[in-house]
Design a protein around this motif. Structure first.
Motif, PDB file in Angstrom:
ATOM      1  N   TYR A  44       0.837  -1.204   0.000  1.00 51.79           N
ATOM      2  CA  TYR A  44       0.000   0.000   0.000  1.00 51.79           C
ATOM      3  C   TYR A  44       0.871   1.253   0.000  1.00 51.79           C
ATOM      4  CZ  TYR A  44      -3.263   3.586   1.575  1.00 51.79           C
ATOM      5  OH  TYR A  44      -4.007   4.736   1.693  1.00 51.79           O
ATOM      6  N   ARG A  47       2.550   1.596  -3.331  1.00 54.47           N
ATOM      7  CA  ARG A  47       1.587   2.032  -4.334  1.00 54.47           C
ATOM      8  C   ARG A  47       1.344   3.524  -4.251  1.00 54.47           C
ATOM      9  NH1 ARG A  47      -3.605   3.390  -4.874  1.00 54.47           N
ATOM     10  NH2 ARG A  47      -4.796   2.644  -6.707  1.00 54.47           N
ATOM     11  N   SER A  48       1.255   4.034  -3.047  1.00 52.54           N
ATOM     12  CA  SER A  48       0.983   5.467  -2.879  1.00 52.54           C
ATOM     13  C   SER A  48       2.152   6.332  -3.336  1.00 52.54           C
ATOM     14  CB  SER A  48       0.660   5.760  -1.407  1.00 52.54           C
ATOM     15  OG  SER A  48       1.795   5.508  -0.580  1.00 52.54           O
ATOM     16  N   ALA A 166       2.746  -3.668  -6.041  1.00 56.81           N
ATOM     17  CA  ALA A 166       2.205  -2.304  -6.018  1.00 56.81           C
ATOM     18  C   ALA A 166       1.842  -1.837  -7.423  1.00 56.81           C
ATOM     19  CB  ALA A 166       3.211  -1.362  -5.375  1.00 56.81           C
ATOM     20  N   ARG A 169      -1.368  -3.227  -8.436  1.00 56.52           N
ATOM     21  CA  ARG A 169      -2.493  -2.636  -7.715  1.00 56.52           C
ATOM     22  C   ARG A 169      -2.851  -1.265  -8.300  1.00 56.52           C
ATOM     23  NH1 ARG A 169      -1.439  -6.814  -6.325  1.00 56.52           N
ATOM     24  NH2 ARG A 169      -3.060  -7.146  -7.858  1.00 56.52           N
ATOM     25  N   LYS A 170      -1.835  -0.596  -8.880  1.00 51.89           N
ATOM     26  CA  LYS A 170      -2.084   0.772  -9.359  1.00 51.89           C
ATOM     27  C   LYS A 170      -2.431   0.819 -10.848  1.00 51.89           C
ATOM     28  CE  LYS A 170      -0.311   5.477  -9.067  1.00 51.89           C
ATOM     29  NZ  LYS A 170       0.604   6.367  -8.311  1.00 51.89           N
TER      30      LYS A 170
END
Length: 728
Positions: A44, A47-48, A166, A169-170
């Motif tokens: 997470y 990813r951010s 990541a 996920r993005k």
């Protein structure tokens, strides 16, 4: 009557090992839950912090470097080559399928990391005893190429997994594959399928055929090894593996795979390289010590004179004997390298004989013997007896096989008398002569055996040229340099400053040495180097005519020439006063034509006319041919002329290449192309490719890694290249 008691059953005791196993399992489950939670948090967070899709599209893959000649023209551009960015929908289906089939068959089903691939990798590691397969998915490769390097460490691999998860996920699978195909390195400086397609096939990637897509998809594993311009057979074989993978993947039928014929593909040939690349290969690694900038595009301004470079190349090619190589270095009075030729053909051999080769200089080494003698108080007019001499069991002979009695130092130097050089070396001390050589810039080991006065220690051409240039500079040290300034985004970040503070010998010693050197050219062994203006210089020829040297200076320009075979076999007729001296004259005449004629501070004084010159003056015999010695200065049996003649042929066997200069060049190229960050695991492949193709056991090198694409006529892909020319 009292009731009888019912006895209680004894409590069942649990095994302590069972309890321990249960506790251990509970702990492991708890740790697994924590690990999963930590992994989820890490993914997470990663990813951010990931850049946006548009930012990733515009991020560079390496540093661009443009190298300019002295007149400002661009000699060569180095760094990444990019084509057009192709959106997912514009990428041919065969290219997408070929990449997925050969690199990551489960790409569309895994979450970024493939557990089955990892398990297979571990199994192969167990069976083979070393890591053969990495189990990396396309997403992992993208993460590594964009964000990481290729160090084979678990910590880097774990970060790669986090970033891959990541990324998935993005971004969508289509976006991941689009980024991958437009940014992955395909060799030859080409990043992305469009750059690779234009480089190898001369057209954009949107027109890729099945066979072409198979060739390009096969490059990712090892761009240098499978490059079609380096090894066509390997490229075809790898393309066959890709086609078979596509059949198993279900992307194409066996019939379509059979119809695709990579051998019939037409290649866009690479542009020919010229001898200026010897200079850039020498100069560019110095950037690492001159500047700290590793990201911004650089403009490197150099000392190379393209007109002189062409003349130097022509002089070496025209005068080097058949089967022999040649090298030339020319320095201006401040040390600026105006021309550098490391061999007769850069395409056939990138080995730089001007800066890397270490060869015996023969009588050219007598420069340091006479410098030591002059500094000790001798003068050119001093007399010395030319007579048989034995020093520690070593008895040198003159080339004429006779002795002339009392002669002046000028006469002895002009006619390269070996006995006189030996007596001078013994008088001043062989250690003193070695120290003089090191003082004047000889960086290779110098032995102190008596025979060292005849040049039995290996030296580099650039070091010997530097020594002669320092004599021409009145005894003040000259340091060769090739880079004058470096700019980044228009701002100057480095400017070369010439150091004139190191005095090596007194000016009068340098003047006396110049006196001897110009006599050698006017009446001695170097007469073929005359160019119609004052010239000072010295010949050098090693035993059995294995090496020929001429080094000299005129009008502020110092030039050194070496010729010989890479395998050090004898060359009939090669002597310092013949081919090397002629090449010197052929280069220096046009090189000095626009310079004013400069007289030396000492007048030309002829040697004793009554002394008959030695045989080299007339016939070009070796300067130290009287006694052959090994590298330690010990006498060795002289080889018969019949055996020498049998060894004459036109073959070329390359010497072992010193690793240090090549290591520096490889590191620079890896940094320029971004391989010190992404794709660094291919450094060893590219380093191997830098070795000369003539080395035994080597495939032709992939020097396309240092070239720019230029459209040209197309040639059939039929066989492995023997050099970097297009297949005929």
């Amino acid at each position: 009557m009292a009731r009888a008691r019912t006895p209680r059953s004894a409590p069942v005791r649990r095994s302590p090992w069972r309890r321990r196993i249960v506790v251990t399992l509970q702990i492991l489950i708890a740790l697994a839950i924590l690990a999963v939670g930590a992994l989820a948090i890490a993914v997470y967070v990663a990813r951010s912090q990931l850049p946006s899709f548009d930012e990733l599209k515009s991020s560079p893959n390496g540093q661009m470097i443009r190298v300019h000649a002295a007149d400002g023209s661009v000699i060569v551009s180095m760094g990444p080559s990019y084509g057009e960015w192709l959106p997912y929908g514009s990428i041919p289906q065969v290219m997408r399928d070929a990449t997925v089939a050969v690199e990551d068959r489960r790409f569309y089903s895994h979450p970024g990391v493939d557990p089955l691939g990892i398990a297979r990798s571990v199994m192969v590691r167990y069976e083979r005893g070393r890591w053969i397969q990495g189990g990396s998915t396309i997403t992992q490769q993208l993460a590594r190429n964009v964000f990481l390097n290729n160090q084979k460490k678990f910590g880097r691999k774990f970060r790669e997994w986090i970033l891959a998860l990541a990324l998935e996920r993005k971004f969508s699978k289509e976006q991941v594959l689009e980024l991958y195909l437009n940014k992955v390195y395909y060799g030859g400086g080409a990043y992305g399928i469009d750059a690779a397609s234009r480089k190898f096939f001369g057209h954009g990637a949107e027109r890729l055929s099945l066979a072409e897509a198979a060739v390009i998809a096969g490059l990712v594993k090892a761009p240098s090894n499978y490059s079609p311009t380096a090894d066509a057979q390997a490229a075809v074989g790898r393309a066959g593996v890709v086609l078979d993978s596509m059949v198993r993947y279900g992307a194409i039928t066996q019939s379509q795979a059979d119809d695709a014929n990579p051998r019939s593909l037409a290649l866009a040939p690479e542009p020919r390289q010229n001898s200026a690349r010897y200079f850039t290969d020498w100069a560019l690694p110095q950037l690492d010590t001159l500047i700290d900038e590793t990201e911004a595009p650089l403009d490197v301004w150099t000392t190379l004179d393209l007109g002189m470079q062409r003349d130097a190349d022509a002089a070496v090619r025209a005068n080097a004997p058949a089967g022999a190589q040649g090298a030339l270095v020319s320095l201006d009075r401040d040390g600026a390298v105006k021309a550098m030729v490391g061999g007769k053909d850069y395409v056939a051999s990138i080995y730089n004989r001007a800066t890397q080769a270490q060869r015996q200089p023969g009588s050219a080494f007598k420069l340091f013997v006479y410098l030591a003698a002059l500094e000790a108080g001798h003068k050119p007019e001093d007399t010395i007896v030319d007579e048989p001499v034995t020093i520690d069991g070593w008895s040198p002979r003159n080339d004429s096989r006779r002795n002339s009695g009392q002669v002046t130092l000028r006469t002895a130097f002009a006619y390269s008398l070996n006995t006189v050089a030996a007596k001078l070396g013994q008088e001043v001390g062989f250690t003193t002569v070695a120290d003089m050589a090191r003082r004047f810039g000889i960086t290779t080991p110098v032995n102190t055996h008596p025979s060292m006065v005849l040049g039995t220690s290996d030296v580099r051409l650039i070091d010997m040229t530097r020594a002669f240039a320092s004599v021409a500079n009145k005894g003040v040290a000259i340091t060769p340099y090739g880079i004058t300034k470096v700019t980044a985004n228009g701002q100057t970040i480095y400017t070369h400053e010439v150091d004139r503070s190191h005095v090596l010998v007194a000016p009068y010693v340098a003047a006396q040495m110049t006196d001897l050197l110009q006599t050698a050219v006017n009446t001695g062994t170097g007469r073929a180097a005359q160019i119609g203006r004052p010239v000072a210089g010295k010949t050098g020829t090693t035993s059995s005519s294995k090496d020929g040297w001429f080094l000299g200076f005129s009008s502020g320009l110092t030039t050194g020439v070496w010729m010989g075979r890479d395998d050090a076999r004898p060359i009939s007729g090669l002597h310092g006063g013949t081919a090397p001296a002629r090449a010197f004259a052929a280069f220096m005449k046009p090189a000095t034509a626009s310079r004013p004629i400069e007289q030396f501070e000492t007048q030309v004084t002829l040697p004793e006319w009554q002394l008959e010159p030695d045989e080299e003056t007339y016939f070009g015999q070796p300067d130290n041919g009287g006694m052959m010695v090994d590298e330690d200065g010990n006498p060795i049996p002289q080889q018969s002329r019949d055996e020498e003649q049998q060894q004459q042929d036109d073959g070329t066997v390359q010497p072992a290449i010193p690793t240090q200069p090549q290591q520096q060049l490889d590191d620079l190229i890896d940094r320029v192309t971004g391989h010190d960050q992404p794709g660094a695991d291919r450094r060893e492949e590219r380093r191997d490719d830098r070795r000369d193709p003539a080395l035994p056991g080597r495939q032709p090198s992939a020097r396309d890694d240092r070239r720019d694409f230029a459209p040209a006529t197309r040639q059939p892909l039929q066989r492995p290249l023997q050099d970097d020319r297009p297949i005929q």
